[in-house]
Design an enzyme around this catalytic site. Structure first.
Site, PDB file in Angstrom:
ATOM      1  N   LYS A  63      60.949  24.573  15.935  1.00 10.13           N
ATOM      2  CA  LYS A  63      61.503  23.593  16.873  1.00 10.13           C
ATOM      3  C   LYS A  63      62.667  24.197  17.624  1.00 10.13           C
ATOM      4  O   LYS A  63      63.565  24.792  17.010  1.00 10.13           O
ATOM      5  CB  LYS A  63      62.000  22.360  16.091  1.00 10.13           C
ATOM      6  N   LYS A  87      70.317  24.544  12.067  1.00 10.85           N
ATOM      7  CA  LYS A  87      70.690  23.233  12.619  1.00 10.85           C
ATOM      8  C   LYS A  87      69.731  22.136  12.128  1.00 10.85           C
ATOM      9  O   LYS A  87      70.162  21.069  11.683  1.00 10.85           O
ATOM     10  CB  LYS A  87      70.626  23.323  14.147  1.00 10.85           C
ATOM     11  N   LYS A  99      62.987  29.225  19.513  1.00  8.74           N
ATOM     12  CA  LYS A  99      63.647  29.084  20.819  1.00  8.74           C
ATOM     13  C   LYS A  99      62.859  29.866  21.847  1.00  8.74           C
ATOM     14  O   LYS A  99      62.208  30.857  21.514  1.00  8.74           O
ATOM     15  CB  LYS A  99      65.070  29.655  20.747  1.00  8.74           C
ATOM     16  N   THR A 183      72.660  15.062  23.054  1.00 13.48           N
ATOM     17  CA  THR A 183      73.535  16.122  22.531  1.00 13.48           C
ATOM     18  C   THR A 183      74.987  15.719  22.754  1.00 13.48           C
ATOM     19  O   THR A 183      75.830  15.830  21.851  1.00 13.48           O
ATOM     20  CB  THR A 183      73.226  17.486  23.196  1.00 13.48           C
ATOM     21  N   ASN A 214      74.600  18.869  31.388  1.00  8.83           N
ATOM     22  CA  ASN A 214      74.085  17.717  30.645  1.00  8.83           C
ATOM     23  C   ASN A 214      74.937  17.412  29.406  1.00  8.83           C
ATOM     24  O   ASN A 214      75.295  16.252  29.161  1.00  8.83           O
ATOM     25  CB  ASN A 214      72.617  17.993  30.268  1.00  8.83           C
ATOM     26  N   SER A 342      65.235  14.499  19.544  1.00  6.09           N
ATOM     27  CA  SER A 342      63.898  15.091  19.717  1.00  6.09           C
ATOM     28  C   SER A 342      62.995  14.697  18.551  1.00  6.09           C
ATOM     29  O   SER A 342      61.820  14.370  18.735  1.00  6.09           O
ATOM     30  CB  SER A 342      63.984  16.618  19.758  1.00  6.09           C
TER      31      SER A 342
HETATM   32  N1  GLU Z   1      68.199  22.854  23.133  1.00  5.41           N
HETATM   33  C1  GLU Z   1      68.783  21.941  22.195  1.00  5.41           C
HETATM   34  C2  GLU Z   1      69.523  22.701  21.119  1.00  5.41           C
HETATM   35  O1  GLU Z   1      69.925  23.819  21.289  1.00  5.41           O
HETATM   36  C3  GLU Z   1      67.774  20.940  21.647  1.00  5.41           C
HETATM   37  C4  GLU Z   1      66.607  21.501  20.924  1.00  5.41           C
HETATM   38  C5  GLU Z   1      65.491  20.511  20.625  1.00  5.41           C
HETATM   39  O2  GLU Z   1      65.625  19.330  20.916  1.00  5.41           O
HETATM   40  O3  GLU Z   1      64.481  20.977  20.099  1.00  5.41           O
HETATM   41  O4  GLU Z   1      69.817  22.165  20.077  1.00  5.41           O
END
Ligand code: GLU
Length: 405
Positions: A63, A87, A99, A183, A214, A342
């Site tokens: 994810k 995380k 990622k 976020t 954002n 998410s």
């Molecule tokens: N890009 C965001 C992060 O770095 C969200 C990642 C997601 O929702 O999968 O946490």
């Protein structure tokens, strides 16, 4: 941005692994991404390097977001993927970490070209994605529209609907209303809980926010609504400061019409460097990596640093901040509101049943509050180490149970 990030990310894993008494071979396995996928995306005769790094899936599907930025490198995406593993684990979500990134400057692209890059990305990597395999989301310079194009391309290739393959989608395509600001909202919840623990009234707390995209914008907006005084904000073009406090929504209007927060009329212009060094209660780096390093950490005057970007404080920078008695609320905890929302979106897609917005917001708040309180229970170490101890232990246990060591 900046090589050596993955090594820095792993440093923390090795430290936590040692404290937990994990077997050296296991730590070594956890330090390596499972799959490194690369491609060259061709758009209008130009070619752009693209990556999807699948770091770890012991706890569930990979994810993590997809970033479009000219400084994207394989090393950076590897670090960002590893941070997603920790995380998701710290938040208690049933996910691993991954990622994506494309090394491209979206400011130089037309809308049509942005759509082409998004679709090309999926043509390159679709086989490796899916609601039970790997679930992308937005990150720097990607947004719900990009997710919509990616979902459309994926579903065309796969010839089936699979909305749970992407999160951060527009509401019309199975997204949820709270995701876009999640976020920033999560960052606000963490700031509120921190203030409660320190017996500080929101109205007595001054805040400087680096980055007004954002994440920075929504964090500032929610904090302002709760009474925090936002005294400075910045974007790539400059920074503004006002002791009386800024109104984030008005700053955003000025940015939209004038191209930068510096178009806001009622504030003093300062540099990005000045913003980082202001004597505020809460400094919120919400832009890119490596903003506070051993070079400038001794100039930081904030009481607390709330990391809403990924990796804004380098290990050397953090060492100095901690020596100066300035706690850092780490990214893997403080910015987890996005991936928590998410998860709620993905659950609803898989379930085919959609909750009221307020229910989703409450669930988001309770998940991040639980993670915050669990990290805070560990009084023996700094907050990043405490968070990693929790995150790494859960992933290590999952790997051990699977026998994948
Ligand atoms: N890009 C965001 C992060 O770095 C969200 C990642 C997601 O929702 O999968 O946490």
């Amino acid at each position: 941005m900046g090589d050596g990030l993955f090594e820095a990310a792993n440093k923390k894993l090795f430290e936590a692994g040692k404290l937990l008494g994990l077997d050296a071979d296991l730590i070594n396995t956890l330090s390596k991404p499972k799959n490194i996928l690369t491609a060259e995306l061709e758009v209008n005769g130009n070619s752009f390097p693209a990556f999807r790094i699948q770091h770890n899936d012991a706890r569930g599907p990979f994810k993590g977001g997809i970033r479009f930025h000219p400084h994207v490198t394989e090393d950076e995406v590897k670090a960002l993927a590893a941070w997603m593993t920790w995380k998701c684990s710290i938040a208690g979500l049933p996910y691993g970490g991954g990622k994506g990134g494309v090394s491209i400057d979206t400011k130089k692209l037309s809308e049509k070209e942005l759509e082409q890059v998004s679709r090309e990305y999926i043509r390159a990597f679709h086989k490796h994605l899916g609601p039970d395999k790997d679930i992308p989301a937005p990150d720097v310079a990607t947004n719900p529209q990009v997710m919509a194009w990616m979902l459309d391309e994926y579903e065309k290739i796969e010839q089936r609907h699979a909305p749970g393959t992407f999160t951060g989608k527009p509401v019309e395509l199975g997204g949820i209303a709270v995701r876009d600001s999640a976020t920033g909202y999560g960052g606000f919840v963490v700031a509120k809980l921190l203030a409660e623990r320190k017996n500080l009234k929101p109205s007595s707390i001054t805040v400087a926010v680096q980055g007004f995209g954002n994440v920075g914008y929504h964090a500032a907006r929610f904090m302002h609504k709760a009474g925090f005084r936002i005294v400075a904000v910045s974007d790539a073009k400059g920074a503004i400061h006002s002791n009386e406090g800024l109104q984030p929504e008005k700053v955003m209007q000025a940015k939209t019409t004038g191209g930068s927060v510096t178009a806001y009329p009622d504030a003093k212009h300062i540099t990005n460097e000045d913003l980082l060094e202001l004597g505020v209660d809460l400094l919120v780096p919400a832009a890119l990596e490596n903003q506070i390093t051993e070079k400038n950490a001794h100039n930081i005057n904030a009481r607390f640093i709330l990391e809403l970007a990924n990796g804004p404080v380098s290990p050397g920078g953090e060492k100095q901040l901690l020596a100066d008695g300035k706690p850092v609320i780490p990214d893997v905890l403080a910015n987890s509101g996005g991936v928590i929302a998410s998860y709620l979106e993905w659950v609803q897609n898989n379930y085919g049943y959609y909750w009221e917005d307020e229910e989703a917001r409450q669930k988001l708040e309770s998940v991040i509050a639980r993670a915050f309180n669990t990290v805070m229970e560990d009084s023996e170490t700094d907050l990043r180490t405490a968070a990693y101890k929790i995150g790494v232990k859960r992933v290590a246990n999952a790997a051990l149970l699977r026998g994948n060591t």
